[in-house]
Design an enzyme around this catalytic site. Structure first.
Site, PDB file in Angstrom:
ATOM      1  N   LYS A  11       0.838  -1.070   0.072  1.00  0.00           N
ATOM      2  CA  LYS A  11      -0.068  -0.080  -0.087  1.00  0.00           C
ATOM      3  C   LYS A  11       0.745   1.099   0.212  1.00  0.00           C
ATOM      4  O   LYS A  11       2.187   1.279   0.107  1.00  0.00           O
ATOM      5  CB  LYS A  11      -0.856  -0.016   1.261  1.00  0.00           C
ATOM      6  CG  LYS A  11      -1.996  -1.270   1.248  1.00  0.00           C
ATOM      7  CD  LYS A  11      -2.733  -1.230   2.443  1.00  0.00           C
ATOM      8  CE  LYS A  11      -3.681  -2.329   2.514  1.00  0.00           C
ATOM      9  NZ  LYS A  11      -4.687  -2.229   3.441  1.00  0.00           N
ATOM     10  N   ASN A 114      -1.915  -0.081   7.073  1.00  0.00           N
ATOM     11  CA  ASN A 114      -1.257  -1.319   7.484  1.00  0.00           C
ATOM     12  C   ASN A 114      -0.374  -2.173   6.457  1.00  0.00           C
ATOM     13  O   ASN A 114      -0.445  -3.461   6.470  1.00  0.00           O
ATOM     14  CB  ASN A 114      -2.424  -2.438   8.009  1.00  0.00           C
ATOM     15  CG  ASN A 114      -3.479  -2.814   6.972  1.00  0.00           C
ATOM     16  OD1 ASN A 114      -3.350  -2.243   5.744  1.00  0.00           O
ATOM     17  ND2 ASN A 114      -4.359  -3.667   7.010  1.00  0.00           N
ATOM     18  N   HIS A 117      -1.892  -5.475   1.409  1.00  0.00           N
ATOM     19  CA  HIS A 117      -3.012  -6.390   1.492  1.00  0.00           C
ATOM     20  C   HIS A 117      -2.818  -7.535   0.921  1.00  0.00           C
ATOM     21  O   HIS A 117      -1.969  -7.808   0.062  1.00  0.00           O
ATOM     22  CB  HIS A 117      -4.038  -5.497   0.465  1.00  0.00           C
ATOM     23  CG  HIS A 117      -5.257  -6.275   0.158  1.00  0.00           C
ATOM     24  ND1 HIS A 117      -6.310  -6.425   0.897  1.00  0.00           N
ATOM     25  CD2 HIS A 117      -5.404  -7.225  -1.083  1.00  0.00           C
ATOM     26  CE1 HIS A 117      -7.184  -7.323   0.334  1.00  0.00           C
ATOM     27  NE2 HIS A 117      -6.552  -7.493  -0.984  1.00  0.00           N
TER      28      HIS A 117
HETATM   29  P1  CMP Z   1      -6.916  -4.967   3.672  1.00  0.00           P
HETATM   30  O1  CMP Z   1      -6.308  -6.174   4.108  1.00  0.00           O
HETATM   31  O2  CMP Z   1      -6.231  -4.077   2.723  1.00  0.00           O
HETATM   32  O3  CMP Z   1      -8.458  -5.450   3.570  1.00  0.00           O
HETATM   33  C1  CMP Z   1      -9.251  -4.180   3.892  1.00  0.00           C
HETATM   34  C2  CMP Z   1      -8.710  -3.000   4.844  1.00  0.00           C
HETATM   35  O4  CMP Z   1      -9.765  -2.209   5.309  1.00  0.00           O
HETATM   36  C3  CMP Z   1      -7.827  -3.679   5.642  1.00  0.00           C
HETATM   37  O5  CMP Z   1      -6.723  -4.133   5.188  1.00  0.00           O
HETATM   38  C4  CMP Z   1      -7.609  -2.358   6.498  1.00  0.00           C
HETATM   39  O6  CMP Z   1      -6.627  -1.436   5.973  1.00  0.00           O
HETATM   40  C5  CMP Z   1      -8.902  -1.701   6.450  1.00  0.00           C
HETATM   41  N1  CMP Z   1      -9.882  -1.709   7.507  1.00  0.00           N
HETATM   42  C6  CMP Z   1     -10.244  -2.946   8.073  1.00  0.00           C
HETATM   43  N2  CMP Z   1     -11.044  -2.559   9.254  1.00  0.00           N
HETATM   44  C7  CMP Z   1     -10.624  -1.151   9.269  1.00  0.00           C
HETATM   45  C8  CMP Z   1     -11.330  -0.182  10.540  1.00  0.00           C
HETATM   46  N3  CMP Z   1     -12.051  -0.585  11.484  1.00  0.00           N
HETATM   47  N4  CMP Z   1     -10.959   1.101  10.233  1.00  0.00           N
HETATM   48  C9  CMP Z   1      -9.893   1.563   9.274  1.00  0.00           C
HETATM   49  N5  CMP Z   1      -9.787   0.628   8.031  1.00  0.00           N
HETATM   50  C10 CMP Z   1     -10.031  -0.597   8.357  1.00  0.00           C
END
Ligand code: CMP
Length: 150
Positions: A11, A114, A117
């Site tokens: 990301k 984070n 993905h």
């Molecule tokens: P990812 O694995 O890319 O899949 C969905 C994404 O949504 C996840 O990683 C996080 O970056 C984001 N995400 C999931 N839950 C939350 C939350 N409660 N608040 C903000 N972002 C979230």
């Protein structure tokens, strides 16, 4: 043994923090084969399609805005149980809860920024992969050490 493919995105926070090489190394060390790779900046349409399962959730708009905020790297990795193995390498979604030794556990302290993905199921990969790659951009070849790793 199930050989699978999975979609991995580094990301914008991961790219801007110069983590791409170190993250790729972890997947290669684990025996994953890089079968597709691309640097791109997602359009809003692509991001909304990729994250369509989260549409309606309170974090959806912010997530879409964030993933479009800079270039990302998209990879397809192939390997034994690639989907579940990759999810383990990534660690828990929330970096503050991810185990040390995982990518998020070592590099992230948040849930939106984070770093990475990874497809969470075969159906997710089938939905996500065409957003990033044409079929002819996914390569078929053999690494010299495959018999020693798989
Ligand atoms: P990812 O694995 O890319 O899949 C969905 C994404 O949504 C996840 O990683 C996080 O970056 C984001 N995400 C999931 N839950 C939350 C939350 N409660 N608040 C903000 N972002 C979230």
């Amino acid at each position: 043994m199930t050989t699978e493919k999975t979609l991995i995105l580094i990301k914008p926070d991961g790219v801007k923090r110069r983590l791409t090489g170190r993250i790729l190394q972890r997947f290669e060390d684990k025996g994953m084969k890089v079968v597709a790779a691309k640097m791109l900046t997602l359009s809003k349409d692509q991001a909304e399609k990729h994250y369509s399962v989260h549409k309606g959730k309170p974090f959806f708009a912010g997530l879409v805005e964030y993933i479009c905020s800079g270039p990302i790297f998209a990879f397809v990795f192939e390997g034994k149980d690639a989907i579940s193995v990759s999810r383990k390498l990534c660690g828990a979604t929330d970096g503050s809860k991810a185990e040390p030794g995982t990518i998020r556990g070592d590099f992230s302290a948040g849930i939106e920024k984070n770093i990475i993905h990874a497809s969470d199921a075969q159906e997710s990969f089938d939905h996500e992969c065409p957003i990033f790659f044409e079929k002819n951009e996914i390569h078929e070849f053999v690494y010299g050490d495959e018999a020693l790793i798989l």
